[in-house]
Motif scaffolding. Structure first.
Motif, mmCIF file in Angstrom:
data_model
loop_
_atom_site.group_PDB
_atom_site.id
_atom_site.type_symbol
_atom_site.label_atom_id
_atom_site.label_comp_id
_atom_site.label_asym_id
_atom_site.label_seq_id
_atom_site.Cartn_x
_atom_site.Cartn_y
_atom_site.Cartn_z
ATOM 1 N N GLU C 253 1.019 21.309 -39.496
ATOM 2 C CA GLU C 253 -0.233 20.892 -38.929
ATOM 3 C C GLU C 253 0.013 19.603 -38.280
ATOM 4 O OE1 GLU C 253 0.631 21.023 -42.160
ATOM 5 O OE2 GLU C 253 -0.668 20.421 -43.420
ATOM 6 N N ALA C 257 -0.860 19.107 -34.314
ATOM 7 C CA ALA C 257 -2.140 18.019 -34.108
ATOM 8 C C ALA C 257 -1.451 17.163 -33.049
ATOM 9 C CB ALA C 257 -2.263 17.427 -35.466
ATOM 10 N N GLY C 268 -10.687 16.831 -30.369
ATOM 11 C CA GLY C 268 -10.672 17.076 -31.957
ATOM 12 C C GLY C 268 -9.626 18.250 -32.166
ATOM 13 N N PHE C 269 -9.041 18.318 -33.517
ATOM 14 C CA PHE C 269 -7.904 19.329 -33.668
ATOM 15 C C PHE C 269 -8.581 19.862 -35.300
ATOM 16 C CE2 PHE C 269 -4.542 20.284 -36.311
ATOM 17 C CZ PHE C 269 -4.038 21.219 -35.876
ATOM 18 N N GLU C 270 -8.619 21.013 -35.771
ATOM 19 C CA GLU C 270 -8.567 21.425 -37.042
ATOM 20 C C GLU C 270 -8.044 22.878 -36.902
ATOM 21 O OE1 GLU C 270 -12.766 21.886 -37.828
ATOM 22 O OE2 GLU C 270 -13.259 23.656 -36.316
ATOM 23 N N PHE C 271 -7.582 23.011 -38.384
ATOM 24 C CA PHE C 271 -7.066 24.328 -38.384
ATOM 25 C C PHE C 271 -7.546 25.169 -39.873
ATOM 26 C CE2 PHE C 271 -3.824 23.991 -42.067
ATOM 27 C CZ PHE C 271 -4.225 22.594 -42.174
ATOM 28 N N GLY C 272 -7.160 26.124 -39.968
ATOM 29 C CA GLY C 272 -7.737 26.827 -41.163
ATOM 30 C C GLY C 272 -9.309 26.670 -41.229
ATOM 31 N N SER C 273 -9.704 26.381 -42.381
ATOM 32 C CA SER C 273 -11.137 26.016 -42.724
ATOM 33 C C SER C 273 -11.766 24.730 -42.128
ATOM 34 C CB SER C 273 -11.446 25.684 -44.369
ATOM 35 O OG SER C 273 -10.612 24.852 -44.602
ATOM 36 N N GLY C 274 -10.997 23.707 -41.721
ATOM 37 C CA GLY C 274 -11.310 22.602 -40.848
ATOM 38 C C GLY C 274 -12.187 21.899 -41.319
ATOM 39 N N PHE C 275 -13.177 21.353 -40.445
ATOM 40 C CA PHE C 275 -13.995 20.293 -40.616
ATOM 41 C C PHE C 275 -15.437 21.133 -41.739
ATOM 42 C CE2 PHE C 275 -12.551 17.766 -37.841
ATOM 43 C CZ PHE C 275 -12.827 16.298 -38.275
ATOM 44 N N GLY C 305 -5.252 28.368 -43.076
ATOM 45 C CA GLY C 305 -4.811 28.702 -41.770
ATOM 46 C C GLY C 305 -3.440 28.834 -41.561
ATOM 47 N N ARG C 320 -8.329 25.315 -33.924
ATOM 48 C CA ARG C 320 -9.596 24.878 -32.957
ATOM 49 C C ARG C 320 -9.276 23.403 -32.298
ATOM 50 N NH1 ARG C 320 -14.457 24.657 -34.438
ATOM 51 N NH2 ARG C 320 -15.594 25.707 -33.105
ATOM 52 N N VAL C 321 -9.466 23.643 -31.230
ATOM 53 C CA VAL C 321 -9.330 22.480 -30.128
ATOM 54 C C VAL C 321 -10.596 21.871 -29.335
ATOM 55 C CG1 VAL C 321 -7.842 21.011 -28.597
ATOM 56 C CG2 VAL C 321 -7.105 22.945 -30.214
ATOM 57 N N ALA C 322 -11.369 20.635 -29.597
ATOM 58 C CA ALA C 322 -12.323 20.203 -28.629
ATOM 59 C C ALA C 322 -11.963 19.482 -27.475
ATOM 60 C CB ALA C 322 -13.164 19.330 -29.589
ATOM 61 N N ALA D 257 -3.119 11.601 -34.611
ATOM 62 C CA ALA D 257 -3.619 12.892 -35.264
ATOM 63 C C ALA D 257 -2.389 13.304 -35.984
ATOM 64 C CB ALA D 257 -3.726 13.811 -34.074
ATOM 65 N N MET D 261 -2.775 13.839 -39.972
ATOM 66 C CA MET D 261 -2.717 15.380 -40.500
ATOM 67 C C MET D 261 -1.332 15.659 -41.087
ATOM 68 S SD MET D 261 -5.278 16.703 -39.280
ATOM 69 C CE MET D 261 -5.103 18.474 -39.575
ATOM 70 N N LYS D 267 -7.377 18.611 -43.339
ATOM 71 C CA LYS D 267 -7.779 19.930 -42.099
ATOM 72 C C LYS D 267 -8.306 19.826 -40.954
ATOM 73 C CE LYS D 267 -7.536 23.558 -44.082
ATOM 74 N NZ LYS D 267 -6.343 24.139 -44.309
ATOM 75 N N GLY D 268 -8.604 18.475 -40.624
ATOM 76 C CA GLY D 268 -9.174 18.470 -39.160
ATOM 77 C C GLY D 268 -9.072 16.840 -38.831
ATOM 78 N N PHE D 269 -8.997 16.503 -37.669
ATOM 79 C CA PHE D 269 -9.087 15.179 -36.929
ATOM 80 C C PHE D 269 -9.909 15.151 -35.740
ATOM 81 C CE2 PHE D 269 -7.292 12.580 -33.588
ATOM 82 C CZ PHE D 269 -7.195 11.304 -34.311
ATOM 83 N N GLU D 270 -10.670 14.088 -35.689
ATOM 84 C CA GLU D 270 -11.503 13.928 -34.458
ATOM 85 C C GLU D 270 -11.326 12.440 -34.011
ATOM 86 O OE1 GLU D 270 -15.261 15.977 -34.495
ATOM 87 O OE2 GLU D 270 -15.863 14.785 -36.124
ATOM 88 N N GLY D 274 -15.563 13.414 -30.340
ATOM 89 C CA GLY D 274 -14.894 14.535 -31.318
ATOM 90 C C GLY D 274 -15.567 16.008 -30.740
ATOM 91 N N PHE D 275 -15.633 16.599 -31.950
ATOM 92 C CA PHE D 275 -16.204 17.839 -31.715
ATOM 93 C C PHE D 275 -17.582 18.163 -31.377
ATOM 94 C CE2 PHE D 275 -12.611 19.315 -34.017
ATOM 95 C CZ PHE D 275 -12.223 20.538 -33.475
ATOM 96 N N THR D 278 -18.729 18.017 -27.500
ATOM 97 C CA THR D 278 -18.604 19.277 -26.731
ATOM 98 C C THR D 278 -20.078 19.849 -26.290
ATOM 99 O OG1 THR D 278 -18.455 20.784 -28.601
ATOM 100 C CG2 THR D 278 -16.424 19.969 -27.514
ATOM 101 N N ALA D 322 -11.195 15.261 -42.183
ATOM 102 C CA ALA D 322 -11.618 16.198 -42.988
ATOM 103 C C ALA D 322 -10.444 16.472 -44.142
ATOM 104 C CB ALA D 322 -11.997 17.588 -42.400
#
Lengths: 376, 376, 376, 376
Positions: C253, C257, C268-275, C305, C320-322, D257, D261, D267-270, D274-275, D278, D322
């Motif tokens: 991950e 990332a 932003g980046f998240e994987f699996g359950s993320g934020f 994830g 998921r990528v913002a 990131a 990570m 599980k997430g970075f911004e 961030g998210f 968007t 996260a």
């Protein structure tokens, strides 16, 4: 799950912060390099690179290969309005159309048609090991083992020289100190004062005119017999920055050795007193320190070759590099094909009877190394 | 914004995928290494490492330094229930209490008290360059330039040997082939058959008993005079995997040269025909191919030293390494202090009159390199 | 001697063993990449790369920038007779003549002539930071921060996809899951079955036709107002090899990332359950293991994830990528010039009202990463 | 010859020039790190590191794991007379005897004896993937996936903080901004003025006392139920050097990131908007430039999060991370053994009900990254 597997080659990159990647082979569209990490605002033009490429290229004199290659370079990125921008510099040297044809002339085999030729292993070339490793083989010009790969090194070295010149007074000179049996005696070239002009004053690039004559004669003799010879290049660095190199694995001499031994046809490397130093005692070999008239700590002798504990000490760095005789010769040799059939091979065409006079372009290597080790 | 600044040393790491980091100096708590990337499930114990550490350590015989160091290693991580776990292996060798004391005995200066001693630069040591680069200097034992740093290399090399043994039949042997003026003639050791036992059968580690006697006598002579000598170590690799090495910057000989020239006291490296090969013509030098009785493509001669085009070809890899005479001698020498004052320096105490017999532990280097280049 | 100095950028290279270096900017001769370490004997042609380059390029539909770029690639080295040779692959995409002209149209400033334009900093672009860092600024197209740099990434990713396809059944798909306020609800796309055709069936590249319509309408609305919007790209990997990634710093991950966040415009980046996973308890979040009908250990849910402890577990990897709204807008904005003078800036010309539909070409990134982490 | 093989993990090293290698697992002799490339002459003591290690260690309050670990560090090399010497710094934290015992208490399974326990895969832990990759599994404490590995990161980060403090006024602060459903509203903490003391004023490390109470209550609630929760850590960097980061693959946000990570349970970075960004249009999102009263070019808003085009612009860098709910819970769960047998598992003993308050030690990460990217 675990078996012995060679990790595939990504060995075309040199350096971390001034990072050079070369690409290309003689049978494709061209050769060249990407230089990443060049400082911005350094004046740079195609002409700057061309000077060094011309010094490297074949066909310069009767003692190098008679192949004519123009090797005209193009700068496709990283330079804007005559100065570097800090972005990757892309240098491209197209392969000329004639070249493919000439290359195929270079290698033809007696009693063999072209198809068989393409699968015979030339003695002491990279043909066999490349085929073992990659399972492919391109006959024309030897692929990445071609001396043509060094175009990318020379071009990037020329960029490095511009940077060094911009930031320090470091000067790097290489000259031919041995051709076959003709050995320039120790001390006959003064490392404090020898100039590029003296080196370039003759086609063999030995700054001692008398020995230059003998070397040229030796090459002429072997050239007419279709044989080849090797020799030694001496390289010196004047005004190298003090403090280059790191204490353990990345000692300056280790970095130099790796850089030098990555050049085609090299068989040995020594610096300072080298192998000859093993015949001295410690009391004969040690370099005593003194303080000179400018208040600088210096050594009276320089058997350390400008490097102590892996770190440059400000004295002249000197090294010697052995080049083997060119593997391509115009004599019949025994070898085997890819299918393990024993055959006789005769390479016709043109080759360098002695690669050493062109080998002096390794003086571009130290600037490269310096840029790799330094931050500008 | 842009000036010439040497990027600070992070040079204590070797390799990418089998990655060794050494740490420690003689004046601190201990020395050792971290090995990251070792495959899991390789049997490994402290005893495996101790064998090689004992071969490296001082005080083994009258011709090495009389300092006694036990160099007992501990494995603190990466091994569980006698096998590696794939996680970083931490090898630690504590510095013994006595050692600091002995070291301070090693160096004392005539006409100087201890404080001044700590700031004089020993000729041909790393003292001056370290001070230029780091602006600090620890007198005891030379900091990271101490031969004691090589403990971490030998320990990690011992791990690498276990891996190589597990996956291939590769065998690496180093022996002393020259001590000062005593030169073992070419061909007097058979590289196909020489054994570790033959090498270890005498204290100088030359497998030829007659020459071993001469070498020991040479070291004895210089030892009693308080002087020192150097020499040459020959290293061979039998059953090296074919295909090791990459075509351009990471040629196998380039990697070997860097590894070897990063060892303290080395001045030169050659492989195959080496510098002597420059006295041959191409037709004398080329290695012709043939197909042997097992259907394997081989070369009749091995002037290529087992490497062609930067890639191993399956023949024996051979190389020669020059070690300078030990810089520490029991004779008065001129030098300067940190404050640029000229003084006379006399190092009393104990030192290696000839480092070459201990230098054979570089046979641990090839396994290291092999693990760096290979995937197991 | 020691001061805070940013080490100069050599950041144009990605990966160690499958090593990609991109080069070029919009105002020079062209852009492209070198791929070093590609395995030999992989079928590869310019057409293979062109498919992905066409998917990336501007001017595909009314919702992307109307600039027309043909982006025709050439392979200059590393490929012979339709297969890779194991040597560096050089991909070059020349900048077309028209392009320079169009670019200069793209940016013109009210009340300012061209000279001043070249030194105003566009809000939320890289202009100001590049100038701080390099002290140079090329106005046309943003230099290396230009989205045009990603041509080299897409081309090398296309090569990586060929390798992955050759050695494993891994499939990587990216689709648009949010455009501004239009958010595709969780679970409305089935990750087990969604296809590339479904994604490519509309110009916004959302596989859910109803939401695709809404997204296109949202982009149209903002486009006509001269404003811009952002969104989210979801990327999934089916049949990823198990065991990818390393336990500590190089967790899968972490590598993902870094790769994702190196793309322009990502926030932003998240994987699996993320934020969203932070709103669950451990007992709600944990993925229980079971053994499936093929005897494979699986997880019943996939909040991990596809990655546990930094290592892929064989389940679908999802991330998921913002992407922020495009910084170039056709509205008047306040800013300053290089000389710190406050001015009003109005960028005329053409730009992407929403970069997200082109951002899906990040599905080439995972193959790249996979080749970086694996040995083929 | 070519098959898909994951290159073995040597992933325990971070950085090139300030290079950190961590080692150790909970069942061995100890854990720690080597820091290579630290500048010389930086004051450093064990006490400097202990402050941060104490902040990281378990057993600090009722809302973290009740395990007691003293985590006392030793500096074995690289420091002499209270200052760094420029050589590798070795930090060692021995595992205490009690710890092994306590760990084995941590995990015991209903209906299972110890032997079976050692081969069941805990849901959402690294057990299964480690076993797939390495074929070994040590039950006690999770091997390298143990949070105990982060001791080496915190220690090296503490060194990096000393360097940053020495050369710039950069300040890094992390605080808890969400615990499960308790979300600190945007803007309730002033990033210009928040202090370490405010953050450390309560056991959950949220600088807003009212929300801190709510967060603590949430953790208490879940702790008594034997369940666990996650949350979000916000990290800010004040006075970051301008110009950090490189344009392409090594953008500052990409490096951040990756660093973030690589921490367990993330599980997430911004960063910046961030998210949430968007949901804005370009005209709402862009940060306009102005010249402040000191003549410095600044942005009026900071949706860029202090980074533009991959390079720091001098504004406050802000990021959100996260953390998932702790995977170890005191509730019965379904899982499988190594032999694929389905079983029920109940972990007794002690665990962190919420890892987020200890996760703030990621504020040591930015100094690490800064030292990796900079030359001092």
């Amino acid at each position: 799950m675990y078996c012995l597997t060679e990790i595939e080659a990504a060995g075309s990159t040199f350096g971390n912060y001034f990072r050079v990647t070369t690409f290309g082979e003689s049978h494709g569209g061209g050769v060249g390099c990407i230089v990443d990490g060049c400082p911005p605002r350094i004046p740079l033009s195609e002409a700057d690179l061309q000077v060094d490429l011309d010094r490297r290229r074949p066909g310069q004199s009767r003692i190098t290969t008679p192949r004519k290659e123009t090797d005209t370079c193009r700068l496709y990125s990283g330079v804007s309005e005559g100065v570097t921008t800090g972005t990757p510099i892309h240098v491209f040297v197209p392969n000329t159309d004639q070249r493919g044809h000439k290359d195929s002339l270079m290698m033809s085999f007696c009693f063999q048609d072209y198809k068989e030729m393409s699968i015979a292993y030339r003695p002491s070339h990279a043909d066999a090991t490349y085929d073992m490793k990659y399972g492919v083989r391109a006959v024309q010009g030897g692929g990445r083992s071609s001396a043509r790969e060094t175009i990318g090194r020379v071009a990037s070295g020329a960029i490095a020289k511009k940077i060094l010149k911009h930031f320090s007074g470091t000067e790097v000179l290489a000259y031919v100190s041995q051709v076959h049996q003709v050995v320039l005696p120790d001390g006959s070239v003064y490392h404090d004062t020898v100039t590029l002009d003296q080196i370039e004053s003759n086609i063999v690039r030995c700054p001692h005119p008398e020995y230059a004559e003998k070397m040229i004669a030796a090459i002429d003799a072997v050239r007419t017999r279709g044989d080849s010879i090797g020799g030694v290049v001496t390289c010196i660095v004047r005004n190298a920055p003090r403090g280059l190199g790191s204490p353990v694995f990345d000692k300056l001499e280790a970095e130099l050795a790796k850089a030098v031994m990555s050049l085609p046809a090299t068989k040995g490397f020594e610096f300072g007193s080298g192998f000859a130093g093993t015949f001295l005692t410690g009391s004969e070999h040690n370099d005593e320190f003194f303080t000179d008239e400018h208040g600088t700590i210096r050594t009276r002798t320089n058997r350390s070759g400008g490097i102590q504990g892996g770190i440059s000490n400000g004295e002249i760095i000197n090294m010697r590099v052995a080049f083997k005789p060119t593997a391509t010769i115009s004599k019949k040799q025994h070898t085997v094909t890819r299918e393990k059939k024993e055959i006789e091979l005769l390479a016709r065409g043109r080759h360098d009877p002695c690669v050493v006079p062109r080998g002096i372009s390794l003086d571009n290597g130290f600037p490269l190394l310096c840029c790799h080790l330094c931050k500008f």
